[in-house]
Design a protein around this motif. Sequence first.
Motif, mmCIF file in Angstrom:
data_model
loop_
_atom_site.group_PDB
_atom_site.id
_atom_site.type_symbol
_atom_site.label_atom_id
_atom_site.label_comp_id
_atom_site.label_asym_id
_atom_site.label_seq_id
_atom_site.Cartn_x
_atom_site.Cartn_y
_atom_site.Cartn_z
ATOM 1 N N MET A 45 94.874 -68.333 93.103
ATOM 2 C CA MET A 45 95.791 -69.165 93.882
ATOM 3 C C MET A 45 96.780 -68.367 94.725
ATOM 4 O O MET A 45 97.384 -68.910 95.636
ATOM 5 C CB MET A 45 96.586 -70.085 92.934
ATOM 6 C CG MET A 45 95.707 -70.935 92.046
ATOM 7 S SD MET A 45 96.701 -71.847 90.850
ATOM 8 C CE MET A 45 95.387 -72.487 89.784
ATOM 9 N N ALA A 66 99.721 -67.488 93.954
ATOM 10 C CA ALA A 66 101.012 -68.166 93.815
ATOM 11 C C ALA A 66 101.962 -67.240 93.067
ATOM 12 O O ALA A 66 102.052 -67.274 91.851
ATOM 13 C CB ALA A 66 100.826 -69.489 93.083
ATOM 14 N N TYR A 123 108.036 -78.619 89.999
ATOM 15 C CA TYR A 123 107.973 -79.856 90.783
ATOM 16 C C TYR A 123 109.331 -80.547 90.818
ATOM 17 O O TYR A 123 109.808 -80.946 91.888
ATOM 18 C CB TYR A 123 106.920 -80.802 90.193
ATOM 19 C CG TYR A 123 106.659 -82.021 91.061
ATOM 20 C CD1 TYR A 123 105.560 -82.051 91.915
ATOM 21 C CD2 TYR A 123 107.526 -83.114 91.053
ATOM 22 C CE1 TYR A 123 105.325 -83.148 92.723
ATOM 23 C CE2 TYR A 123 107.303 -84.214 91.862
ATOM 24 C CZ TYR A 123 106.197 -84.223 92.694
ATOM 25 O OH TYR A 123 105.978 -85.317 93.509
ATOM 26 N N PRO A 163 104.948 -73.242 96.339
ATOM 27 C CA PRO A 163 103.913 -74.075 96.964
ATOM 28 C C PRO A 163 104.441 -75.477 97.216
ATOM 29 O O PRO A 163 105.563 -75.827 96.827
ATOM 30 C CB PRO A 163 102.797 -74.078 95.915
ATOM 31 C CG PRO A 163 103.497 -73.828 94.624
ATOM 32 C CD PRO A 163 104.652 -72.934 94.934
ATOM 33 N N SER A 164 103.636 -76.313 97.852
ATOM 34 C CA SER A 164 104.064 -77.680 98.162
ATOM 35 C C SER A 164 104.078 -78.540 96.907
ATOM 36 O O SER A 164 103.475 -78.196 95.877
ATOM 37 C CB SER A 164 103.122 -78.301 99.194
ATOM 38 O OG SER A 164 101.819 -78.468 98.633
ATOM 39 N N GLU A 194 102.571 -81.343 96.558
ATOM 40 C CA GLU A 194 101.204 -81.816 96.325
ATOM 41 C C GLU A 194 100.390 -80.769 95.570
ATOM 42 O O GLU A 194 99.619 -81.101 94.658
ATOM 43 C CB GLU A 194 100.521 -82.158 97.663
ATOM 44 C CG GLU A 194 101.103 -83.362 98.381
ATOM 45 C CD GLU A 194 102.408 -83.049 99.097
ATOM 46 O OE1 GLU A 194 102.765 -81.849 99.210
ATOM 47 O OE2 GLU A 194 103.085 -84.005 99.534
ATOM 48 N N TRP A 195 100.569 -79.503 95.948
ATOM 49 C CA TRP A 195 99.849 -78.418 95.277
ATOM 50 C C TRP A 195 100.258 -78.331 93.820
ATOM 51 O O TRP A 195 99.412 -78.209 92.924
ATOM 52 C CB TRP A 195 100.145 -77.103 95.997
ATOM 53 C CG TRP A 195 99.362 -75.918 95.516
ATOM 54 C CD1 TRP A 195 98.225 -75.404 96.055
ATOM 55 C CD2 TRP A 195 99.674 -75.087 94.375
ATOM 56 N NE1 TRP A 195 97.802 -74.311 95.343
ATOM 57 C CE2 TRP A 195 98.667 -74.099 94.305
ATOM 58 C CE3 TRP A 195 100.677 -75.083 93.434
ATOM 59 C CZ2 TRP A 195 98.657 -73.123 93.326
ATOM 60 C CZ3 TRP A 195 100.672 -74.125 92.435
ATOM 61 C CH2 TRP A 195 99.670 -73.152 92.391
ATOM 62 N N ILE A 196 101.571 -78.383 93.569
ATOM 63 C CA ILE A 196 102.068 -78.285 92.193
ATOM 64 C C ILE A 196 101.537 -79.432 91.348
ATOM 65 O O ILE A 196 101.058 -79.244 90.222
ATOM 66 C CB ILE A 196 103.610 -78.280 92.176
ATOM 67 C CG1 ILE A 196 104.138 -77.042 92.902
ATOM 68 C CG2 ILE A 196 104.132 -78.320 90.743
ATOM 69 C CD1 ILE A 196 105.640 -77.045 93.088
ATOM 70 N N GLN A 247 98.869 -81.267 91.828
ATOM 71 C CA GLN A 247 97.422 -81.175 91.657
ATOM 72 C C GLN A 247 97.047 -80.180 90.559
ATOM 73 O O GLN A 247 96.219 -80.478 89.679
ATOM 74 C CB GLN A 247 96.769 -80.754 92.980
ATOM 75 C CG GLN A 247 95.257 -80.637 92.907
ATOM 76 C CD GLN A 247 94.655 -80.158 94.219
ATOM 77 O OE1 GLN A 247 95.332 -79.572 95.050
ATOM 78 N NE2 GLN A 247 93.375 -80.405 94.405
ATOM 79 N N TYR A 248 97.680 -79.006 90.570
ATOM 80 C CA TYR A 248 97.295 -77.988 89.598
ATOM 81 C C TYR A 248 97.900 -78.247 88.222
ATOM 82 O O TYR A 248 97.331 -77.833 87.205
ATOM 83 C CB TYR A 248 97.659 -76.602 90.124
ATOM 84 C CG TYR A 248 96.630 -76.095 91.099
ATOM 85 C CD1 TYR A 248 95.448 -75.515 90.643
ATOM 86 C CD2 TYR A 248 96.807 -76.237 92.470
ATOM 87 C CE1 TYR A 248 94.486 -75.072 91.533
ATOM 88 C CE2 TYR A 248 95.851 -75.805 93.365
ATOM 89 C CZ TYR A 248 94.683 -75.225 92.889
ATOM 90 O OH TYR A 248 93.716 -74.805 93.773
#
Length: 273
Positions: free
Chosen positions: A89, A91, A154, A174-175, A177-179, A181-182
């Motif tokens: 990722m 990240a 988040y 990260p965004s 949405e990314w947070i 999702q994962y």
Amino acid sequence: MVTQDWLTDAVLYIYALSLLFFVSDAASGNRSAKRVGTGLLVFVWILQGGFLMALLFDRFSVPQLTIKDYLFFVSWLLVSVSFILNRLMRAELLVLLVNVVGFAVLALNLIARPQHNVSLQPWEVARRLLIVHVGFITLAFAILTVTAVLGLMYLFLHTRLKKKKWTHVMHRMPSLEWIDQYAYRAGLIGVPLLLLSLSTGTAALLTEGTIADLLDGKVLLSFAAGIAYAVYLVRRLAGKDDGSKLAGWNLLGYSFLVIGFFVNSDSSFHQMV
């Protein structure tokens, strides 16, 4: 020396040094600091792996697990997970936060009371079930720790964006949405492992005939965590809540796990004295 063992001292000091380099990278984008920090973390991972190999060899025929052994394994798993996250990722901030948690687990374990035991009773069938139970709960705890870190990220990012308070740290994150999702994907792995650990632990108690232990505080908190995580996954799949509410369910489940781990006074199940 922080502890009475040179290996654990070395792991602790090198781990702390690696985190300093990762902080430097997160704060200023220093790529060379990241490379040094990663190299030190690899060395920590190798040292921890050597310790665990020796531990497995020593404990192979002895149905006993110390708190020190358990938390050392959790810390090693978190380091391993951080490598996977960094590879897949990229990240950096998430890798740093996961390793901060891993270091906290390791440091608390080594500095506190490493001699105390979690005894696995030597029942022939129940003992084997308990060994499987411990393996599942250890893996689940490591993965759900990552899920909890993502949940905290988040909530932090959501709150800052809502208040329109943008900082340099947020550029490294990260965004939303990314947070989300994962966190959900990690939950899809960690929650089934948690439920499997609960089922094998319950089977061990039923096999031994100690049904009353199902009302033990640690057991009830573990089941409460399983329920909270199940609600989190179901509501995430159904789209019933927004991301902040889902992060709340995620952290509620993790809180039950952590509280259950430290509950001692009224517990007779894997008691830490």
